[in-house]
Structure formats: structure tokens, C-alpha cells
Scaffold this motif. Structure first.
Motif, PDB file in Angstrom:
ATOM      1  N   ASP A 165     -15.863  -8.418  19.077  1.00 52.44           N
ATOM      2  CA  ASP A 165     -14.994  -8.648  17.943  1.00 52.44           C
ATOM      3  C   ASP A 165     -14.477 -10.095  17.964  1.00 52.44           C
ATOM      4  O   ASP A 165     -14.377 -10.734  19.020  1.00 52.44           O
ATOM      5  CB  ASP A 165     -13.821  -7.681  17.963  1.00 52.44           C
ATOM      6  CG  ASP A 165     -12.995  -7.794  19.238  1.00 52.44           C
ATOM      7  OD1 ASP A 165     -13.596  -7.664  20.328  1.00 52.44           O
ATOM      8  OD2 ASP A 165     -11.775  -8.005  19.142  1.00 52.44           O
ATOM      9  N   PRO A 195     -10.999  -3.542  16.809  1.00 57.87           N
ATOM     10  CA  PRO A 195     -11.714  -2.277  16.610  1.00 57.87           C
ATOM     11  C   PRO A 195     -10.748  -1.104  16.425  1.00 57.87           C
ATOM     12  O   PRO A 195      -9.646  -1.077  16.975  1.00 57.87           O
ATOM     13  CB  PRO A 195     -12.516  -2.120  17.890  1.00 57.87           C
ATOM     14  CG  PRO A 195     -11.739  -2.863  18.919  1.00 57.87           C
ATOM     15  CD  PRO A 195     -11.107  -4.034  18.201  1.00 57.87           C
ATOM     16  N   THR A 196     -11.160  -0.110  15.645  1.00 56.25           N
ATOM     17  CA  THR A 196     -10.441   1.154  15.480  1.00 56.25           C
ATOM     18  C   THR A 196     -11.347   2.278  15.955  1.00 56.25           C
ATOM     19  O   THR A 196     -12.469   2.435  15.456  1.00 56.25           O
ATOM     20  CB  THR A 196     -10.055   1.390  14.017  1.00 56.25           C
ATOM     21  OG1 THR A 196      -9.222   0.299  13.571  1.00 56.25           O
ATOM     22  CG2 THR A 196      -9.307   2.703  13.859  1.00 56.25           C
ATOM     23  N   LEU A 197     -10.877   3.075  16.943  1.00 54.27           N
ATOM     24  CA  LEU A 197     -11.693   4.156  17.484  1.00 54.27           C
ATOM     25  C   LEU A 197     -11.551   5.411  16.620  1.00 54.27           C
ATOM     26  O   LEU A 197     -10.441   5.843  16.299  1.00 54.27           O
ATOM     27  CB  LEU A 197     -11.272   4.474  18.925  1.00 54.27           C
ATOM     28  CG  LEU A 197     -11.450   3.337  19.951  1.00 54.27           C
ATOM     29  CD1 LEU A 197     -11.037   3.806  21.342  1.00 54.27           C
ATOM     30  CD2 LEU A 197     -12.890   2.830  19.972  1.00 54.27           C
ATOM     31  N   ARG A 198     -12.682   5.968  16.254  1.00 54.81           N
ATOM     32  CA  ARG A 198     -12.704   7.154  15.400  1.00 54.81           C
ATOM     33  C   ARG A 198     -13.682   8.178  15.965  1.00 54.81           C
ATOM     34  O   ARG A 198     -14.521   7.866  16.820  1.00 54.81           O
ATOM     35  CB  ARG A 198     -13.116   6.771  13.976  1.00 54.81           C
ATOM     36  CG  ARG A 198     -12.239   5.708  13.327  1.00 54.81           C
ATOM     37  CD  ARG A 198     -12.693   5.445  11.904  1.00 54.81           C
ATOM     38  NE  ARG A 198     -12.006   4.309  11.303  1.00 54.81           N
ATOM     39  CZ  ARG A 198     -10.803   4.361  10.748  1.00 54.81           C
ATOM     40  NH1 ARG A 198     -10.146   5.507  10.709  1.00 54.81           N
ATOM     41  NH2 ARG A 198     -10.259   3.275  10.215  1.00 54.81           N
ATOM     42  N   ALA A 250     -16.403   2.861  17.204  1.00 50.94           N
ATOM     43  CA  ALA A 250     -15.480   1.818  16.764  1.00 50.94           C
ATOM     44  C   ALA A 250     -15.878   1.316  15.385  1.00 50.94           C
ATOM     45  O   ALA A 250     -17.064   1.086  15.110  1.00 50.94           O
ATOM     46  CB  ALA A 250     -15.459   0.681  17.766  1.00 50.94           C
ATOM     47  N   THR A 251     -14.886   1.156  14.514  1.00 50.21           N
ATOM     48  CA  THR A 251     -15.121   0.557  13.199  1.00 50.21           C
ATOM     49  C   THR A 251     -14.292  -0.731  13.080  1.00 50.21           C
ATOM     50  O   THR A 251     -13.268  -0.889  13.767  1.00 50.21           O
ATOM     51  CB  THR A 251     -14.747   1.537  12.075  1.00 50.21           C
ATOM     52  OG1 THR A 251     -13.354   1.844  12.174  1.00 50.21           O
ATOM     53  CG2 THR A 251     -15.558   2.826  12.176  1.00 50.21           C
ATOM     54  N   PHE A 252     -14.738  -1.661  12.194  1.00 44.73           N
ATOM     55  CA  PHE A 252     -14.073  -2.939  12.005  1.00 44.73           C
ATOM     56  C   PHE A 252     -13.837  -3.158  10.515  1.00 44.73           C
ATOM     57  O   PHE A 252     -14.608  -2.689   9.672  1.00 44.73           O
ATOM     58  CB  PHE A 252     -14.930  -4.084  12.563  1.00 44.73           C
ATOM     59  CG  PHE A 252     -15.119  -4.014  14.060  1.00 44.73           C
ATOM     60  CD1 PHE A 252     -14.277  -4.716  14.906  1.00 44.73           C
ATOM     61  CD2 PHE A 252     -16.136  -3.245  14.606  1.00 44.73           C
ATOM     62  CE1 PHE A 252     -14.459  -4.651  16.286  1.00 44.73           C
ATOM     63  CE2 PHE A 252     -16.317  -3.177  15.972  1.00 44.73           C
ATOM     64  CZ  PHE A 252     -15.468  -3.876  16.824  1.00 44.73           C
ATOM     65  N   VAL A 253     -12.801  -3.920  10.230  1.00 45.70           N
ATOM     66  CA  VAL A 253     -12.510  -4.253   8.831  1.00 45.70           C
ATOM     67  C   VAL A 253     -13.639  -5.110   8.255  1.00 45.70           C
ATOM     68  O   VAL A 253     -14.079  -4.913   7.118  1.00 45.70           O
ATOM     69  CB  VAL A 253     -11.155  -4.988   8.739  1.00 45.70           C
ATOM     70  CG1 VAL A 253     -10.906  -5.460   7.308  1.00 45.70           C
ATOM     71  CG2 VAL A 253     -10.025  -4.110   9.236  1.00 45.70           C
TER      72      VAL A 253
END
Length: 609
Positions: free
Chosen positions: A541, A548-551, A523-526
Motif C-alpha cells: 500500500d 487496507p481494510t480486512l473483509r 484486504a480491499t483498498f480505496v
């Protein structure tokens, strides 16, 4: 997302999809030499099977390939890169201890092979003896009988020659004996070329129902081509031009001569043809002496021999008496005025010479017709009660019906109890595809299955790279296997997992197979600094961090996964140790100053007193 439960991970089996084979085929081998290799494969259930590869040298730098179907399989097709069938193979496996009963049979390619009593098979008439109870012997006899039955179609030609200046000419009668039936064609004056006469003869042959059941006549230029309707021994026919008679006062416009092609079946056949120079028959007391396979055979005519057919029958009987069943080498039978001598076993040549003829008007000569010793189309696999065979037809399937081959319990004696068909090979194959591998002069492959595009199929066969070593080669030296690999595996149980830096979870099985089963997302966050810290090194968060954005691990700014590792400290241990020592020294110095000052004060107090 859902959790992965490793305790629910079952076992697995992997079918073979790729075979990589490398071997050296000896360059000095003679044409016809064969080499065999077994390759292990697995099916989708994890059962192992053995494929038998047979390489046969068919010409300089050219090798053919046959692959026997695995046990209990019905058929196997070899295809080139275009998907065309290069070779089609079938298989019959006897069940253990399942001896066919007398009176049962198996039908292959329209021919019925009967299982009979006794211990001696008559393979020429498709009578397979089962009295020995030995399945190996039964399988061998069945394969040999199949070889005598199939083969390629017999082709004979009748070529017309002569002075065409006298054409057209009516009243010329051509008589051809085919299998004991006389076919007659008489010109009517409309034939202006030899090809027209040939067409008339062919039409006359095809119009006879008895002869047409044996063969078909066609025309090629000035030649009538006779082709058997069925391949091999069961389709063999005899033909001879008996006479060309001009019923007018003119000279003959054309004469006919018969040429018999070699029959590509696996037993040798020789013919003795009788020709009559007079009409004085019977002539008792004529002596015919000749040698077959080293044995001197003599026949003396009697008053009962009123024609050439009777003499031929007598000579055939004398030969059969000299070579009694079951163990001797040849058998003989009369075919009209011809004596046909046939080898009893496959690939067994025999010599035949005419020694002397004491005659009063009838002459005899040894015919020049012999069969070539062709490669077998059926073979018993060594050490197994199994037969493999190939379909060489480009137009028809080869049908197999084992349903009438029963044991004492009424069960089919073969592993596969139902009827099936072996595919026809492709007519679209180029002429160069008559061989599996064609080599360059330097021993490296030039073409596979007539193509320079490699190989492919449901099980892809890798035989090497064109113009390079590392696969199939043709160098001096013995036949040897360099490698034989495949990607299938037997059934295996779950043994553990590994996790890669890309987050892929790979399951490991005790049969050596590995299988990816899961991907761990990252997960990445702004604004990762806006996340809220919780107990246990856990973060959640917030509105400040964003959702979160899953990558995938290692992509689009996401970090990689370190398996089986704790998070490393963000402190430089070397620097902190240095700072700690410096601080400790400063503290010690400060403590010493305080101690010294305290001692000085104590000393001043004592002096004052």
C-alpha cells in the motif's frame, strides 16, 4: 492476525448432541408388545457407548419409550420439549469377576438386598444367593427381586352404604382387621352423613401407630381409601371388614364392604379367606381340599386348631409342602385368617380352585384378590451383567447405595462405587404424555411425549416430523429400523485442510470429523491502482492507495478465495495467437518483398555489365 501452524493441530473427539431415529412400529402388534434398538453414541472423550431403546405398545396408536443408560453410567433422563422429565432410568453394572461376598448388600429405594450363601435365591425376601459365582445369575435374581419389591402402592377401599334416613345414630361399631390389628370406630351421634362416618373410620386407622406404619387412610365421599406407605411387595397389606354391630335397638344405618384393588407388582398373589359361621372351634376332622397349579392339596383340622388363624397356618403349611423350595412355582403364608399364595417367579400366573369343604360349621372360599401382571421396573440386560431400572415416582428420587456390596478384596462390586439418585418424573406432564409417540390413523406421528412441538434436550432426539413419514411410523409389517444416525465421533488425528471460497480453513481428521479453524481475510483498498508493485508479484500500500481494510471473502466488495490455484493471466490467448499469426504472415510477406527486390537489383546489375 496471527499465523496458523498446521503442525500444531491436535486430534479431536466430538460428543453426540443429536440422534436421528426412524423405525416402523408394527400397527398389528398387541398391547404389551415390545421392540428394542441399540444406538451408538460418543462422549466428550471419544468413548463409544450403546443406548438401548425399548418401544412398548401401551394402547391403540400409542407407544411408550424407555432408554437404558449406557454402560458405567448411573442415570439417564428423558425430557420433553418443555424440559420436564418424562422417564428416569438408573443402572447398575457388575465389575468383571467381582462376585459379592456373603453378608454384603446393596440398598435400592430404601430396600436392602442381602447377598447370601448357597445357589438358590429367595427373591421374595431379597436374599440373593452368590454361591454359584455366576454374575449373570446374580444379576437376574437381583432384578427379579427388585420387581417383587417395588411396583405401585396397594390401594384398598372401604365403601359405606345404607339408609341415611336413620342418621345420626350413636353406638354403631365398625371393626376392620388390617394386617392382624383390629381397628374399631363407634359412632357418637354427631355423624349426619356417611362421609362423616367414613372420616371417623379413617381417623381411627391413622391414629393407630402400627397400622399407620403400613398405610394411610383418606376419605373420598362415602369411601375410606387405604393406601400403602411403600410400593410393591414390601408395602403389601391385608384388610377385611370384620363386623358392623349396632349396639342399640335401632336398625343399622350403614354397612361396610371392602374392595381390594389389583397390586401392580410383578408376581401373582391369590388369597383364600376363611370365614366362621359359628363359634364352635376347635372342630377336628374338617377337611379342606383345593387345587393350586394342578396339585391337589388337603388339610384336615386337629384339636389344636382353636381359631381361624390356626387353620390358615395349617393350610399354608400344606401348600408349602406341596411346592417345596427352590424350584417350584408358589409359596404360601398365613395372614391372619387368610392364606396368601404367592408366585415365586415374576410374570408366572397360576390357577387356584376350591374343590370341596367337609366342615361342621366353618366355611372357606377362595378370595378374588389377584395381582395384575405388570411390566417390570427392573431388568437384566441380555448378555450383560447389568441391571437397568426406572423411577415411576412423581415426588421422590430413587436412591441407590452400592457401597456395602463388596468383593473378597473389599472393593465395591459395581462399576459405580458411590451412592446416587434417579430423578423423580415430572408432575407437570400432561395426561397425554403417558406415551412417547402417539400416531395418527394414517401411521404418521401425531404427538411426541404428549406435545406437538417436537423433541429436544442435551442429546436431542429426532423421531420425525408431525403428520409426516420419514421418522417413526406405525404401518403394517415387521419392526424395522429405517435409520439411526448421530453426530458424535471417536478420537481422530489431524489429516489435512481444505479452504473454501469464503476463506474458511477447515481441518480434516481421520475419524471423519471436520472442524473450521481459521478464516483467511481479504484486504480491499480505496484506490487499488495506487499500490506499488514489487518483485515476485507482490504489492504494497502507498499514500495513493490508502490503508487496507480486512473483509470476509466475497462480502462488501471483497473477492473470493480460490484455493490451490495460481493467479490466472489477464491475456486472451486466442486473440494473441491470432495477432501473432497475422504479424507472422505480414513479416513473411515483407521479407518476401525484400527478397524479390534484392533479386531484381541483382538482375539489373548483371544486364548493365
Amino acid at each position: 492476525m496471527r499465523p496458523l501452524n498446521l503442525y500444531e493441530m491436535g486430534g479431536t473427539a466430538t460428543p453426540t448432541h443429536n440422534i436421528r431415529l426412524g423405525a416402523n412400529l408394527p400397527s398389528e402388534d398387541e398391547i404389551g408388545k415390545s421392540h428394542k434398538t441399540n444406538v451408538l453414541i460418543y462422549d466428550s472423550l471419544g468413548n463409544d457407548h450403546s443406548l438401548q431403546y425399548t418401544w412398548t405398545k401401551i394402547a391403540t396408536n400409542k407407544w411408550d419409550l424407555e432408554v437404558a443408560p449406557p454402560p458405567r453410567a448411573e442415570t439417564l433422563n428423558l425430557k420433553n420439549v418443555d424440559g420436564n422429565i418424562y422417564a428416569a432410568m438408573g443402572r447398575l453394572d457388575f465389575r468383571p469377576d467381582a462376585v459379592p461376598t456373603v453378608g454384603s448388600s446393596v440398598t435400592i429405594n430404601g430396600d436392602t438386598y442381602d447377598f447370601v450363601s448357597g445357589t438358590s435365591s429367595n427373591i421374595a425376601t431379597r436374599q440373593i444367593a452368590v454361591g454359584s459365582g455366576d454374575l449373570g445369575t446374580i444379576a437376574t435374581d437381583l432384578a427379579n427381586s427388585m420387581n417383587l419389591t417395588k411396583g405401585t402402592a396397594q390401594t384398598d377401599t372401604i365403601t359405606l352404604t345404607g339408609d341415611t334416613a336413620t342418621l345420626p345414630e350413636a353406638g354403631v361399631r365398625y371393626t376392620i382387621d388390617i394386617g392382624g390389628t383390629d381397628i374399631t370406630y363407634t359412632t357418637d351421634g354427631s355423624e349426619t352423613t356417611l362421609a362423616a362416618i367414613a372420616s371417623g373410620i379413617a381417623n381411627a386407622i391413622n391414629s393407630d401407630a402400627t397400622v399407620n406404619a403400613l398405610l394411610t387412610a383418606s376419605v373420598s365421599g362415602d369411601t375410606v381409601v387405604l393406601t400403602s406407605e411403600k410400593n410393591g411387595l414390601s408395602g403389601k397389606f391385608t384388610a377385611q371388614v370384620e363386623s358392623v354391630v349396632d349396639t342399640t335397638a335401632n336398625d343399622l344405618a350403614a354397612t361396610a364392604a371392602l374392595t381390594t384393588a389389583a397390586d401392580a407388582i410383578t408376581q401373582e398373589i391369590r388369597t383364600i379367606a376363611l370365614t366362621n359361621t359359628t363359634t364352635v372351634l376347635p372342630e377336628p376332622g374338617e377337611i379342606y381340599t383345593f387345587t393350586a397349579n394342578g396339585k391337589a392339596i388337603t388339610y384336615t383340622t386337629t384339636a389344636a386348631d382353636g381359631n381361624l388363624n390356626a387353620i390358615a397356618t395349617g393350610i399354608a403349611a400344606a401348600i408349602s409342602a406341596a411346592f417345596p423350595i427352590p424350584n417350584d412355582i408358589v409359596s404360601a403364608a398365613a395372614g391372619g385368617s387368610d392364606i396368601i399364595i404367592t408366585a415365586r417367579d415374576v410374570n408366572t400366573p397360576f390357577p387356584l380352585t376350591v374343590d370341596s369343604i367337609t366342615t361342621k360349621g366353618t366355611t372357606m372360599a377362595a378370595g378374588a384378590t389377584t395381582t395384575t401382571m405388570a411390566a417390570n421396573w427392573a431388568e437384566r440386560l441380555s448378555g450383560m451383567n447389568s441391571i437397568v431400572f426406572k423411577n415411576e415416582s412423581t415426588s421422590a428420587t430413587l436412591d441407590v447405595d452400592p457401597t456395602s456390596s463388596l468383593d473378597v478384596n473389599g472393593n465395591v462390586v459395581f462399576q459405580r462405587a458411590n451412592a446416587y439418585s434417579v430423578s423423580a418424573i415430572a408432575t407437570a406432564l400432561p395426561p397425554a404424555a403417558t406415551n412417547a409417540v402417539e400416531f395418527n390413523g394414517d401411521g404418521t406421528p401425531n404427538k411426541f411425549f404428549g406435545s406437538d412441538q417436537g423433541t429436544g434436550g442435551k442429546i436431542e432426539i429426532f423421531l420425525g416430523n408431525l403428520d409426516q413419514g420419514g421418522g417413526m411410523t406405525q404401518f403394517s409389517g415387521p419392526y424395522q429400523i429405517d435409520f439411526a444416525n448421530q453426530n458424535g465421533a471417536k478420537f481422530g488425528n489431524f489429516a489435512g485442510v481444505t479452504i473454501g471460497r469464503d476463506g474458511i480453513v477447515t481441518a480434516m481428521f481421520d475419524n471423519g470429523v471436520t472442524k473450521p479453524v481459521f478464516m483467511i481475510p481479504v484486504a480491499t483498498f480505496v484506490n487499488p491502482n495506487g499500490m506499488e508493485s514489487l518483485t515476485g508479484n507482490v504489492w504494497i500500500d502507498t499514500d495513493f492507495s490508502g490503508a487496507p481494510t480486512l473483509r470476509e471473502a466475497g462480502k462488501a466488495g471483497a473477492g473470493e478465495v480460490n484455493a490451490a490455484a495460481l493467479e490466472s493471466s489477464t491475456v486472451d490467448l486466442g486473440e494473441e495467437f491470432t495477432n501473432m499469426i497475422t504479424t507472422q504472415r505480414a513479416y513473411s510477406a515483407a521479407a518476401k518483398i525484400i527478397t524479390t527486390a534484392d533479386e531484381m537489383l541483382d538482375e539489373l546489375v548483371r544486364i548493365k555489365r
